[in-house]
Design an enzyme around this catalytic site. Structure first.
Site, PDB file in Angstrom:
ATOM      1  N   ASP A 118       0.844  -1.168   0.231  1.00 56.96           N
ATOM      2  CA  ASP A 118      -0.109   0.353   0.383  1.00 56.96           C
ATOM      3  C   ASP A 118       0.639   1.576  -0.365  1.00 56.96           C
ATOM      4  O   ASP A 118       0.271   2.102  -0.303  1.00 56.96           O
ATOM      5  CB  ASP A 118      -1.149  -0.162   1.140  1.00 56.96           C
ATOM      6  CG  ASP A 118      -2.102  -1.367   0.825  1.00 56.96           C
ATOM      7  OD1 ASP A 118      -2.202  -1.139  -0.134  1.00 56.96           O
ATOM      8  OD2 ASP A 118      -2.832  -1.503   2.302  1.00 56.96           O
ATOM      9  N   ASP A 179      -6.082  -4.358  -6.583  1.00 58.38           N
ATOM     10  CA  ASP A 179      -5.352  -2.736  -6.104  1.00 58.38           C
ATOM     11  C   ASP A 179      -3.678  -2.614  -5.923  1.00 58.38           C
ATOM     12  O   ASP A 179      -3.809  -1.321  -6.139  1.00 58.38           O
ATOM     13  CB  ASP A 179      -6.020  -2.885  -4.178  1.00 58.38           C
ATOM     14  CG  ASP A 179      -6.995  -3.910  -3.965  1.00 58.38           C
ATOM     15  OD1 ASP A 179      -7.160  -4.869  -4.703  1.00 58.38           O
ATOM     16  OD2 ASP A 179      -7.620  -3.530  -2.871  1.00 58.38           O
TER      17      ASP A 179
HETATM   18  N1  GLY Z   1      -7.868  -2.676  -0.420  1.00 61.07           N
HETATM   19  C1  GLY Z   1      -8.302  -1.619  -0.794  1.00 61.07           C
HETATM   20  C2  GLY Z   1      -9.447  -1.159  -0.806  1.00 61.07           C
HETATM   21  O1  GLY Z   1     -10.498  -1.641  -0.313  1.00 61.07           O
HETATM   22  O2  GLY Z   1     -10.276  -0.900  -2.105  1.00 61.07           O
END
Ligand code: GLY
Length: 404
Positions: A118, A179
Site C-alpha cells: 500500500d 488494488d
Molecule cells: N483494499 C483496498 C480497497 O478496499 O480497495
C-alpha cells in the site's frame, strides 16, 4: 450462452444510441468540496494531531473517525491528498499549510521496511501531489526512497509485487491484489525522476503478469491472484473483499480501469490501451441506471444491497484520462459515462451535504468482513475531487494530462 449473446447485443445497441449531454457544474461541485474541507478542518479542531487521518464516517454519525498514520493504515495518504487537490483548486495558503503538515507525518514510512504494497496509495497520493504542486526537492527524495522500498516486494519469479506478506500462508502463496495496480504509478514516476530504470521494468512486468492471470475472458477481474512463490506458477484467482471468487467486486474492477489507464500513459504500449478499454467495457455494461455500482456486480441481493460510491469516483477519474487516448466516438462515450457518474455523485442521494463533512456518502469498504458498509470513506472523496479537477481541465483545455 444464448442469453449472454442477447445481453451483449442489447448492451451494444444501448451504447450506440445518441449521447445525451449530462450537465455537471464543476465549479459549483468544487465549491461544495471547498465548503466540506473547511467543515472537516473545523471538526478536527484548532489543536490538531497531524498523525490522525480522517478515514470514515458511519451512516449514523456526523464526525470523522480518524486513524493514526501507520504502515498498516492503508488510507492515511488520502486526506493529505484531498488537501493538496483542494489547494490546487483554491490556491489557499492556509490549506497548503495543512496539506504540508499532514503530509509530513507520513515521512517515517519512507524510512522503514515495507509492511505491504500500500506504499503507493500512502505516499503517492500525499507526497506525489505535494511534489507536483510545489516542486520541493525533499518531497522528491522521499518518494524515491519509498519507491525503492516498494520494489523490495517484487518477486521476479512471479513477475508481480507481493501485496500482503502477512497473508502468504493463509492465502497459499505469493498474493497480488488488483488494488496493487495503483501502486505502479509511483514506480513509473520514480524511474523518470532520478530513480532506477528497474522500477519501470518492475511496473511493466507487474502489469503484464496481472493482465495474463488476474482476469476472466470477459474482462472482469478476481480481487486476488495467488502464485507459487518459488516457481512463479499461477495457482488461483479468488476474492477477499468481493462477494465470491467468481464475482466481480466493483472497486477491484475500478482499480483495474484506473491502473491500466496509467500503465498505457507511462508506456504508450497499445496492448495496455486495448486492455484498459476491455476492462472498462466490462464495468460499464454492468452499471445500474444511476451509474453508481452496487458494491459487487454479482451480489444476488441486488438491488437490496449497498452501493460503492468510491468505485464510481475512481472510474470517473480514470475515464476522464482514458478518453484522451481513444478514438473520438469512444472518447465521447467515456466522457458521457464519467459525467453521468459525477452527476449522480453530486445529487442529494450521494452527497454528504449538511449531514457530515465528507464529500460523499454510500461507499462500501469490506462488506464480507462487515466493515465500512454504506459509509463515507476518505478514498471516495480523494478520487471525487481528482475527477472534478480533471473535468475542469478538460473543459478549459480539452486536456487533463496534468498528471503527477
Ligand atoms: N483494499 C483496498 C480497497 O478496499 O480497495
Amino acid at each position: 450462452m444464448q442469453f449472454f449473446k442477447i445481453l451483449t447485443g442489447t448492451l451494444t445497441l444501448l451504447w450506440s444510441l445518441p449521447l445525451v449531454a449530462v450537465p455537471v457544474d464543476v465549479d459549483s461541485d468544487l465549491d461544495y468540496c471547498d465548503a466540506q474541507v473547511h467543515k472537516s478542518l473545523a471538526q478536527l479542531g484548532s489543536d490538531k494531531d497531524y498523525t490522525m487521518m480522517p478515514r470514515n464516517i458511519s451512516p449514523d454519525d456526523s464526525m470523522w473517525h480518524c486513524r493514526k498514520a501507520s504502515p498498516d493504515e492503508w488510507c492515511a495518504g488520502f486526506w493529505p491528498g484531498v488537501l493538496w487537490y483542494e489547494y490546487e483548486s483554491t490556491r489557499d495558503a492556509a490549506i497548503k499549510k495543512e496539506a504540508e503538515r499532514y503530509t509530513a507525518s507520513l515521512e517515517f514510512l519512507s524510512q522503514r521496511p515495507a509492511f505491504d504494497h500500500d506504499l503507493g496509495f500512502l505516499m503517492f497520493c500525499s507526497y506525489g501531489n505535494a511534489y507536483r504542486l510545489t516542486g520541493d526537492e525533499n518531497y522528491r527524495r522521499i518518494i524515491l526512497a519509498t519507491a525503492d522500498t516498494l520494489a523490495t516486494l517484487y518477486n521476479p519469479k512471479v513477475g508481480t509485487i507481493l501485496s500482503w506478506p502477512r497473508y502468504i500462508e493463509m492465502l497459499g502463496g505469493h498474493n497480488t491484489i488488483m488494488d496493487n495496480m495503483i501502486n505502479l504509478e509511483m514506480l513509473f514516476w520514480a524511474s523518470k525522476n532520478g530513480g532506477s530504470h528497474r522500477l519501470y521494468d518492475i511496473a511493466v512486468k507487474h502489469a503484464e503478469t496481472t493482465m495474463k492471470h488476474h482476469f476472466r475472458p470477459d474482462g472482469t477481474c478476481y480481487h486476488v491472484a495467488v502464485y507459487d512463490q518459488k516457481s512463479g506458477k499461477f495457482i488461483k484467482g479468488m476474492t477477499h473483499q468481493g462477494y465470491s471468487d467468481s464475482s466481480t467486486w466493483a472497486r477491484g474492477q475500478a482499480w483495474a480501469i484506473y491502473g491500466y489507464t496509467t500503465v498505457y500513459r507511462e508506456t504508450h504500449n497499445k496492448k495496455f490501451l486495448n486492455f484498459a478499454k476491455k476492462v472498462t467495457e466490462a464495468y460499464l455494461c454492468r452499471l445500474p441506471d444511476d451509474y453508481i455500482p452496487y458494491w459487487d456486480f454479482d451480489d444476488p441481493a441486488i438491488p437490496d444491497t449497498s452501493r460503492d460510491a468510491s468505485a464510481a469516483a475512481v472510474v470517473a477519474s480514470a475515464l476522464l484520462e482514458l478518453q484522451q487516448y481513444v478514438d473520438a466516438d469512444t472518447a465521447a462515450r467515456y466522457r458521457e459515462a464519467a459525467t453521468r457518474m459525477l452527476a449522480s455523485l453530486a445529487s442529494d442521494k450521494y452527497r454528504s451535504g449538511n449531514r457530515r463533512p465528507s464529500f460523499l456518502d454510500h461507499s462500501t469498504g469490506h462488506r464480507p468482513a462487515g466493515s465500512e458498509i454504506d459509509y463515507s470513506i476518505i478514498y471516495a472523496d480523494y478520487y471525487y475531487i481528482e475527477a472534478l479537477l480533471r473535468l475542469k481541465k478538460y473543459n478549459e483545455h480539452k486536456n487533463v494530462l496534468a498528471t503527477l
